[in-house]
Enzyme design. Sequence first.
Site, PDB file in Angstrom:
ATOM      1  N   LYS A  38      24.855  42.397  54.237  1.00 22.18           N
ATOM      2  CA  LYS A  38      25.577  43.248  53.292  1.00 22.18           C
ATOM      3  C   LYS A  38      25.988  42.437  52.066  1.00 22.18           C
ATOM      4  CE  LYS A  38      30.019  42.445  55.598  1.00 22.18           C
ATOM      5  NZ  LYS A  38      31.183  43.075  56.271  1.00 22.18           N
ATOM      6  N   ARG A 136      40.853  49.072  61.615  1.00 17.85           N
ATOM      7  CA  ARG A 136      40.174  49.325  60.354  1.00 17.85           C
ATOM      8  C   ARG A 136      39.289  50.558  60.500  1.00 17.85           C
ATOM      9  NH1 ARG A 136      36.766  44.361  57.866  1.00 17.85           N
ATOM     10  NH2 ARG A 136      35.317  45.040  59.495  1.00 17.85           N
ATOM     11  N   TYR A 264      40.733  29.478  24.867  1.00 16.64           N
ATOM     12  CA  TYR A 264      41.569  30.614  24.463  1.00 16.64           C
ATOM     13  C   TYR A 264      43.046  30.368  24.748  1.00 16.64           C
ATOM     14  CZ  TYR A 264      37.491  33.665  23.809  1.00 16.64           C
ATOM     15  OH  TYR A 264      36.328  34.237  23.371  1.00 16.64           O
ATOM     16  N   MET A 313      34.848  34.270  29.594  1.00 17.01           N
ATOM     17  CA  MET A 313      33.935  35.207  30.239  1.00 17.01           C
ATOM     18  C   MET A 313      32.611  34.537  30.600  1.00 17.01           C
ATOM     19  SD  MET A 313      32.472  38.904  28.953  1.00 17.01           S
ATOM     20  CE  MET A 313      34.099  39.668  28.929  1.00 17.01           C
TER      21      MET A 313
END
EC number: 5.1.1.1
Length: 370
Positions: A38, A136, A264, A313
């Site tokens: 997964k 769960r 930044y 980023m």
Amino acid sequence: MNKVGETVLEIDLRALEHNYNYLRSKIKDGTRFLGVVKAFAYGSDSIAIAKKLETLGTNYLAVAYTNEGVVLRDAGIKLPILVLHPQEVNFTTMIQRCLEPSLYSPAVLTAFLRTAKELQQKEYPVHLKFNTGLNRLGFSENEVDFLLEQLLGAEQIKVTSLFSHLAASEDLNERDFTQSQIEAFEKISSILLGGLKDRPFRHLLNTSGIINYPHAQYDMVRSGIGLYGYGNEASEDEQLIPVATLKTFISQIHKIGANQSIGYNRGFISNSPMVTATLPVGHADGIGRIYGNHKGHVWINGKLAPIIGNVCMDMIMIDVTGLNCKERDEVVIFGKNHSADKMAGYADTISYEILTGISQRIKRIYKDEM
């Protein structure tokens, strides 16, 4: 030092084979093995990993959602695929693509039976999940009678397996709790085995369960994180090899004077002259802002270099003062020498989050020669 021209996630299929064989050595010869693929195979490449597991003799694969299974079917994967958290809206697609659902509640069972009937199915393979303490997903013990009543006349489906999930198998301080889960699963599954016309197989153990509770392996075990090189315990990590290595390179080196800011918001101010390097990887790639300002480190030329300033980023800056490095040199964010566990520790998280957070925009490359 190697020179690279782009940020890549190197996927070592030889390491996957090693980890698979190591985990196999912990179980009986006749015990089935399910590989969990997964979340892009824990952030790597679900197709490449599934194909390799198929060649290694894995008996089952597991994904979280239907679309993940569809991707594998489109790639030609033939192994049985268990969908751990199926949604009703995808039931028709699941049946059309031969994906096997985990049924975990009366509502999900009823809905799948309805879809199977509409599509004129007979003995479609399904798996029943039970809640033994993780709280769960899963049927509870007091729903066993309901299940038997619903299943005995349901020709549309066939119960292929019964399973549950351990909550703390990696924590040896929770042995009593884990043993209580094992006992609960034994009780529930024994009742169902005695009442169902078919004889489904059983599975309970995850990676840490395989290592710590081999007596409860039943008919199949499931491994996710272990296949990718992490055993949730230092001594086991030594036996496993990380499959994924996140590599980047130095784009530019700067000589910075004292009292200059970097990045930044002037997130870092130099106290004295220093040398910095800029790397083409950032929070859009999975390197969270939490790693800025000396919280995280990377591996360069056999040394650790701290991340300084705020993570951007698409870039991070590191302090390479005193290090023997130059532009275009390779930098490892995590991998064999600087594990995802180590990276996770900087941010007080776990390797799973680091691995699965790597952006799909990063190119995957593969090693598969012994």
